[in-house]
Scaffold this active site. Structure first.
Site, mmCIF file in Angstrom:
data_model
loop_
_atom_site.group_PDB
_atom_site.id
_atom_site.type_symbol
_atom_site.label_atom_id
_atom_site.label_comp_id
_atom_site.label_asym_id
_atom_site.label_seq_id
_atom_site.Cartn_x
_atom_site.Cartn_y
_atom_site.Cartn_z
ATOM 1 N N CYS A 2 0.820 -1.213 0.000
ATOM 2 C CA CYS A 2 0.000 0.000 0.000
ATOM 3 C C CYS A 2 0.855 1.266 0.000
ATOM 4 O O CYS A 2 1.916 1.300 0.621
ATOM 5 C CB CYS A 2 -0.886 0.043 1.237
ATOM 6 S SG CYS A 2 -1.842 -1.435 1.457
ATOM 7 N N ARG A 27 5.133 -0.106 -6.163
ATOM 8 C CA ARG A 27 5.106 -0.858 -4.901
ATOM 9 C C ARG A 27 4.170 -2.068 -4.978
ATOM 10 O O ARG A 27 4.251 -2.955 -4.146
ATOM 11 C CB ARG A 27 4.634 0.058 -3.757
ATOM 12 C CG ARG A 27 5.560 1.216 -3.499
ATOM 13 C CD ARG A 27 4.888 2.253 -2.644
ATOM 14 N NE ARG A 27 4.791 1.845 -1.266
ATOM 15 C CZ ARG A 27 5.687 2.122 -0.326
ATOM 16 N NH1 ARG A 27 6.759 2.815 -0.647
ATOM 17 N NH2 ARG A 27 5.524 1.727 0.901
ATOM 18 N N TRP A 73 -2.876 -2.843 -1.563
ATOM 19 C CA TRP A 73 -2.476 -4.231 -1.857
ATOM 20 C C TRP A 73 -3.247 -5.069 -0.840
ATOM 21 O O TRP A 73 -2.985 -4.994 0.363
ATOM 22 C CB TRP A 73 -0.966 -4.379 -1.687
ATOM 23 C CG TRP A 73 -0.429 -5.702 -2.120
ATOM 24 C CD1 TRP A 73 -0.091 -6.070 -3.394
ATOM 25 C CD2 TRP A 73 -0.147 -6.836 -1.295
ATOM 26 N NE1 TRP A 73 0.376 -7.360 -3.404
ATOM 27 C CE2 TRP A 73 0.355 -7.855 -2.131
ATOM 28 C CE3 TRP A 73 -0.266 -7.092 0.075
ATOM 29 C CZ2 TRP A 73 0.737 -9.106 -1.655
ATOM 30 C CZ3 TRP A 73 0.120 -8.338 0.554
ATOM 31 C CH2 TRP A 73 0.606 -9.332 -0.311
ATOM 32 N N ASN A 99 -1.908 2.215 5.648
ATOM 33 C CA ASN A 99 -0.984 1.175 5.164
ATOM 34 C C ASN A 99 -0.560 0.389 6.395
ATOM 35 O O ASN A 99 -0.176 0.975 7.395
ATOM 36 C CB ASN A 99 0.214 1.877 4.492
ATOM 37 C CG ASN A 99 1.341 0.923 4.148
ATOM 38 O OD1 ASN A 99 1.185 -0.287 4.216
ATOM 39 N ND2 ASN A 99 2.483 1.481 3.778
ATOM 40 N N GLY A 100 -0.654 -0.947 6.337
ATOM 41 C CA GLY A 100 -0.256 -1.763 7.488
ATOM 42 C C GLY A 100 -1.348 -2.767 7.827
ATOM 43 O O GLY A 100 -2.295 -2.952 7.053
ATOM 44 N N GLU A 477 18.057 -17.631 -7.736
ATOM 45 C CA GLU A 477 17.639 -16.287 -8.134
ATOM 46 C C GLU A 477 17.028 -16.299 -9.541
ATOM 47 O O GLU A 477 16.021 -15.641 -9.792
ATOM 48 C CB GLU A 477 18.836 -15.328 -8.039
ATOM 49 C CG GLU A 477 18.600 -13.922 -8.561
ATOM 50 C CD GLU A 477 17.458 -13.176 -7.876
ATOM 51 O OE1 GLU A 477 16.927 -13.638 -6.860
ATOM 52 O OE2 GLU A 477 17.069 -12.121 -8.422
ATOM 53 N N LYS A 481 13.267 -15.057 -10.465
ATOM 54 C CA LYS A 481 12.986 -14.041 -11.501
ATOM 55 C C LYS A 481 11.955 -14.570 -12.482
ATOM 56 O O LYS A 481 10.995 -13.901 -12.813
ATOM 57 C CB LYS A 481 14.248 -13.706 -12.296
ATOM 58 C CG LYS A 481 15.226 -12.692 -11.829
ATOM 59 C CD LYS A 481 14.784 -11.338 -11.444
ATOM 60 C CE LYS A 481 14.052 -11.304 -10.152
ATOM 61 N NZ LYS A 481 14.728 -11.004 -8.957
ATOM 62 N N GLU A 484 8.336 -15.115 -10.875
ATOM 63 C CA GLU A 484 7.564 -13.960 -10.414
ATOM 64 C C GLU A 484 7.032 -13.099 -11.548
ATOM 65 O O GLU A 484 5.993 -12.456 -11.387
ATOM 66 C CB GLU A 484 8.339 -13.113 -9.390
ATOM 67 C CG GLU A 484 9.501 -12.314 -9.925
ATOM 68 C CD GLU A 484 10.148 -11.432 -8.842
ATOM 69 O OE1 GLU A 484 11.353 -11.243 -8.895
ATOM 70 O OE2 GLU A 484 9.426 -10.935 -7.962
ATOM 71 N N HIS A 500 17.537 -36.986 -6.021
ATOM 72 C CA HIS A 500 16.925 -37.391 -4.756
ATOM 73 C C HIS A 500 15.427 -37.072 -4.724
ATOM 74 O O HIS A 500 14.843 -37.002 -3.650
ATOM 75 C CB HIS A 500 17.653 -36.714 -3.587
ATOM 76 C CG HIS A 500 19.085 -37.133 -3.494
ATOM 77 N ND1 HIS A 500 19.466 -38.392 -3.097
ATOM 78 C CD2 HIS A 500 20.232 -36.475 -3.814
ATOM 79 C CE1 HIS A 500 20.797 -38.485 -3.141
ATOM 80 N NE2 HIS A 500 21.272 -37.334 -3.586
ATOM 81 N N LYS A 595 6.380 -4.332 -4.444
ATOM 82 C CA LYS A 595 7.818 -4.035 -4.456
ATOM 83 C C LYS A 595 8.356 -3.972 -3.034
ATOM 84 O O LYS A 595 9.424 -4.463 -2.739
ATOM 85 C CB LYS A 595 8.056 -2.699 -5.170
ATOM 86 C CG LYS A 595 9.517 -2.270 -5.236
ATOM 87 C CD LYS A 595 10.285 -3.174 -6.165
ATOM 88 C CE LYS A 595 11.757 -2.829 -6.264
ATOM 89 N NZ LYS A 595 12.519 -3.949 -6.852
HETATM 90 O O1 M6R Z 1 13.378 -4.719 -0.337
HETATM 91 P P1 M6R Z 1 13.901 -6.081 -0.010
HETATM 92 O O2 M6R Z 1 15.196 -6.390 -0.659
HETATM 93 O O3 M6R Z 1 13.965 -6.343 1.474
HETATM 94 O O4 M6R Z 1 12.815 -7.072 -0.594
HETATM 95 C C1 M6R Z 1 12.884 -8.453 -0.392
HETATM 96 C C2 M6R Z 1 12.000 -9.206 -1.361
HETATM 97 O O5 M6R Z 1 10.666 -8.852 -1.180
HETATM 98 C C3 M6R Z 1 12.394 -8.929 -2.817
HETATM 99 O O6 M6R Z 1 13.737 -9.210 -3.051
HETATM 100 C C4 M6R Z 1 11.520 -9.776 -3.763
HETATM 101 O O7 M6R Z 1 11.827 -11.116 -3.609
HETATM 102 C C5 M6R Z 1 11.729 -9.322 -5.214
HETATM 103 N N1 M6R Z 1 10.457 -9.079 -5.835
HETATM 104 C C6 M6R Z 1 12.379 -10.338 -6.067
HETATM 105 O O8 M6R Z 1 12.546 -9.879 -7.373
#
Ligand code: M6R
Length: 600
Positions: A2, A27, A73, A99-100, A477, A481, A484, A500, A595
Site C-alpha cells: 500500500c 510498490r 495491496w 498502510n499496514g 535467483e 525471476k 515472479e 533425490h 515491491k
Molecule cells: O526490499 P527487499 O530487498 O527487502 O525485498 C525483499 C523481497 O521482497 C524482494 O527481493 C523480492 O523477492 C523481489 N520481488 C524479487 O525480485
C-alpha cells in the site's frame, strides 16, 4: 505494498495526488482511491484496478486544496471498490487511508463498534469508525485520534481528514513507512519520497508512534503523549529523471541495463583518494569483533546473502549463516557468543526483516543494514548502514539491487580481510571493472537471450535451474525471476540433489537451465545435465569462458570465480524478462506482488 499520499496547500490537489499515486505504482497494488475536501464536503473516488481506472472516474470539476490518496495491496478482504481506500466513518465526517495491518481489529469491533454498519471487510475501517465514536462521545479530534492509536495493535501509516476542518491532515505512523514533505505554502505526505518529488525534495522522517498535524503552513510532530518533537528536514538526493523509464519499454529492462553503471558507481563511492576500497572503521571493527555473522533477508536479497556468505567466509574468513527473515524470528538458531547481524534489503522497509532487527536490537546485538534507500527504516534502526548506490529500483523484480548487494558485500569482505592481515590475492577494484565490462557485453546480447527464451520457454509450464556451489545460489535467483514475472513454475536446485526426488518431474521437453561457471564442479554439473537429458529434458547450459563445451547455449565472459554471480545472473534476468514479454505478462507489476513488502 500500500502507498499513501496527501496534499494540503493552495493548488487543486487531485492531479498532485494522482501523480503521486502513479509514482507509488511500483510498490504493487490492486485498487486505488483519493478523497478531496472543499467547502462542499468530501468527495471520494475509488476503483479496483489501475490508477488509470481511478483517473477515469475522478470528477474533473471538483476543485479542492487538500486531499489524501492510497494504493491498496489487499490483505483483509478481496481487491474491490468497497475495500479500496479511503474509508469513511458512519456519518462520512472522517476519511482515512491506511498502510499496514491492525491485528486486533476484530476485537476492537466487538468491544467498541458493535452497532456500526461496516461497508468493507478491511481492518482499516475500524480505525476511522473508532475516531468518530470517540468524537461523538465528546473528545476533540486530536484526542480521539490519539485514543484510537493507543488501542491499535499492529502496523500503520495513516492520513486522516475531517470534513469539519479544511486546514489539517492528521498523520500517524507505527512500523509502516511514512514521510512528510515540506513546501512553500503547502505540505505533503507520502509513503516514499519518489511520490512527491514532483513538488518538493525536502522531507521529514517520522518515527514509530508519532503523530503529525499537517497544515499548509506548518508541520507539527508529536509523540503519543502530545509532546512536540522537532526534527530537521533532509534533502532527498533523487533526480526525478531517475524514476522515469525514458525510452525503455519497461523499468526492468532499464534496470538490467544499468548494472554496469551501478558497478562503476559502487567502485567510485567506496574508493578513497588512493584508489583503495574503504568502509567506515566502526563497521570493520564490528565485523572483526564478531565470531559469526548472521545475514537476514528475504527473496532476492536472501539469494544475494547466500553469495555474500561465500564472499565473507572465503575472503574474510568469518563464519556466516544466512536466514530467511520471516522464519528467523520464530525459529531462531542457537546464536554464537558474539554475533553480528547483517540485514540485506533493497527497500530497507521489508517488515519481516524489520521484525528481526527489532528483536536482535532488544537482545543487545549490533546490526548492519545493506540497503539501496538512505533513511529507510532498516537503515535508521540498525547501528550501521552500507548503501548500494544503485539508484531507485522500480520494477518489482529486483535486478540491479541484487548485483549491487553482491558487489557491496565483496567490498565488505575484502576490506575486512585486509584489516585482519588476511592476504587477498586479487585487486577487487580491477575485478569489478572487468565485471562491469562483461555485464555490458551481456546487455548487448539481448537478441540472443530473447531467442533462448523463445526456444526453451515459449510453451512450457515449468522450468528447473541447476548449478553447484555459487551457481546453485544464482540458479535460485534465476528461478525466482522467472516465476515472479512470467508465472512459469520455476525452481532452483543443487545439481546433485535432483536425483533425490525432483528428477521424477523431468519429462520429454522439460527445460533445464544449467550454470557452469565453477571449475571445480564443471564436470559434475555437466554429469547432472546428462542425467536429465537422458530422461527427455531440454537443456540450456550457460558456462564461463575457459570452461565451455560444444553443447553450451551461451558462454559468459571470464571474471574472477568468486564474482561470477554478478555476470551469470544477467542472462537469467534477460531470459525471464523475455519469457514474461512473450506471455504478455505485466513485466514491471506482476500479479499479486508488491515491491516493498511492508506487512509480515
Ligand atoms: O526490499 P527487499 O530487498 O527487502 O525485498 C525483499 C523481497 O521482497 C524482494 O527481493 C523480492 O523477492 C523481489 N520481488 C524479487 O525480485
Amino acid at each position: 505494498m500500500c502507498g499513501i499520499v496527501g496534499y494540503i496547500g493552495n493548488n487543486d490537489s487531485k492531479e498532485i495526488l494522482l501523480k503521486g499515486l502513479e509514482k507509488l505504482e511500483y510498490r504493487g497494488y490492486d485498487s486505488a482511491g483519493i478523497a478531496v475536501l472543499n467547502e462542499s464536503g468530501v468527495s471520494v473516488f475509488k476503483e479496483k484496478g489501475r490508477i488509470a481506472d481511478l483517473r477515469s472516474i475522478v470528477d474533473e470539476s471538483v476543485m479542492a486544496n487538500m486531499g489524501i490518496g492510497h494504493t491498496r495491496w489487499a490483505t483483509h478482504g478481496v481487491p474491490s471498490k468497497d475495500n479500496a481506500h479511503p474509508h469513511q466513518s458512519a456519518t462520512n465526517r472522517f476519511t482515512l487511508v491506511h498502510n499496514g495491518v491492525i491485528e486486533n481489529y476484530d476485537l476492537l469491533k466487538r468491544d467498541y463498534l458493535k452497532d456500526v454498519n461496516f461497508v468493507s471487510e478491511t481492518d482499516t475501517e475500524v480505525i476511522v469508525q473508532l475516531i468518530e465514536r470517540f468524537v461523538n462521545e465528546g473528545m476533540e479530534v486530536l484526542e480521539a485520534f490519539r485514543k484510537t492509536l493507543s488501542l491499535l495493535i499492529g502496523s500503520y501509516a495513516l492520513a486522516l481528514i475531517d470534513r469539519e476542518n479544511q486546514d489539517t491532515i492528521y498523520v500517524a505512523k507505527n512500523k509502516s513507512p511514512l514521510l512528510v514533505g515540506l513546501g512553500n505554502g503547502f505540505n505533503v505526505v507520502a509513503s516514499d519520497a519518489m511520490a512527491m518529488l514532483q513538488v518538493t525534495n525536502q522531507f521529514v522522517e517520522l518515527m514509530d508512534k508519532e503523530i503529525v498535524i499537517v497544515t499548509k503552513e506548518k508541520v507539527t510532530i508529536q509523540n503519543l503523549a502530545g509532546k512536540t518533537i522537532s526534527r530537521d528536514p533532509y534533502t532527498a538526493e533523487l533526480d526525478a529523471s531517475d524514476i522515469e523509464k525514458g525510452t525503455y519499454p519497461h523499468y526492468m529492462l532499464k534496470e538490467i541495463d544499468e548494472q554496469p553503471l551501478v558497478m562503476r558507481k559502487i567502485i567510485q563511492m567506496y574508493e578513497n583518494d588512493q584508489n583503495e576500497l574503504r568502509i567506515d572503521q566502526e563497521i570493520i571493527e564490528a565485523m572483526n569483533a564478531a565470531d559469526r555473522i548472521y545475514i537476514i533477508a528475504a527473496g532476492t536479497s536472501y539469494h544475494a546473502g547466500l553469495v555474500g556468505k561465500q564472499l565473507i567466509e572465503k575472503v574474510a574468513k568469518i563464519p556466516v549463516e544466512v536466514h530467511v527473515a520471516s522464519e528467523f524470528g520464530y525459529n531462531m538458531p542457537l546464536l554464537s557468543e558474539k554475533p553480528l547481524f547483517i540485514f540485506i534489503s533493497q527497500s530497507g522497509e521489508t517488515a519481516d526483516s524489520r521484525a528481526v532487527l527489532v528483536q536482535v536490537k532488544e537482545m543487545g546485538y549490533h546490526a548492519l543494514t545493506i540497503t539501496n534507500v538512505p533513511g529507510s527504516t532498516l537503515s535508521r534502526e540498525a547501528d550501521f548502514t552500507l548503501l548500494l548506490h544503485a539508484g531507485p529500483e522500480i520494477a518489482v523484480a529486483s535486478t540491479k539491487a541484487y548485483t549491487a548487494q553482491i558487489a557491496v558485500m565483496a567490498i565488505l569482505a575484502e576490506v575486512t580481510a585486509k584489516s585482519r592481515n588476511i592476504p587477498v590475492d586479487f585487486d577487487l577494484v580491477h575485478e569489478l571493472g572487468i565485471v562491469a565490462n562483461a555485464m555490458e557485453i551481456l546487455c548487448d546480447s539481448k537478441e540472443l537471450f530473447e531467442h533462448i527464451s523463445r526456444e526453451f520457454l515459449s510453451v512450457t509450464r515449468n522450468c528447473f535451474f541447476i548449478g553447484r556451489g555459487i551457481d546453485y545460489y544464482v540458479g535460485l535467483e534465476g528461478a525466482l525471476k522467472l516465476k515472479e514475472i512470467s508465472y512459469i513454475q520455476a525452481e532452483g536446485f543443487a545439481g546433485g540433489e535432483l536425483k533425490h526426488g525432483t528428477i521424477a518431474l523431468i519429462e520429454e521437453g522439460t527445460p533445464i537451465i544449467a550454470l557452469a561457471t565453477q571449475e571445480n564442479v564443471n564436470l559434475s554439473i555437466r554429469g547432472n545435465v546428462k542425467e536429465v537429458v537422458s530422461r527427455g529434458a531440454n537443456p540450456c547450459i550457460i558456462s564461463m569462458k575457459g570452461l565451455e563445451m560444444d553443447e553450451d547455449s551461451f558462454v559468459i565472459p571470464e571474471v574472477h570465480e568468486l564474482l561470477t554471480p554478478l555476470i551469470s545472473v544477467v542472462p537469467l534476468q534477460l531470459i525471464a524478462y523475455y519469457a514474461a514479454l512473450h506471455r504478455d505478462c505485466d513485466v514491471d507489476k506482476p500479479r499479486n506482488l508488491a515491491k516493498s513488502v511492508t506487512v509480515e
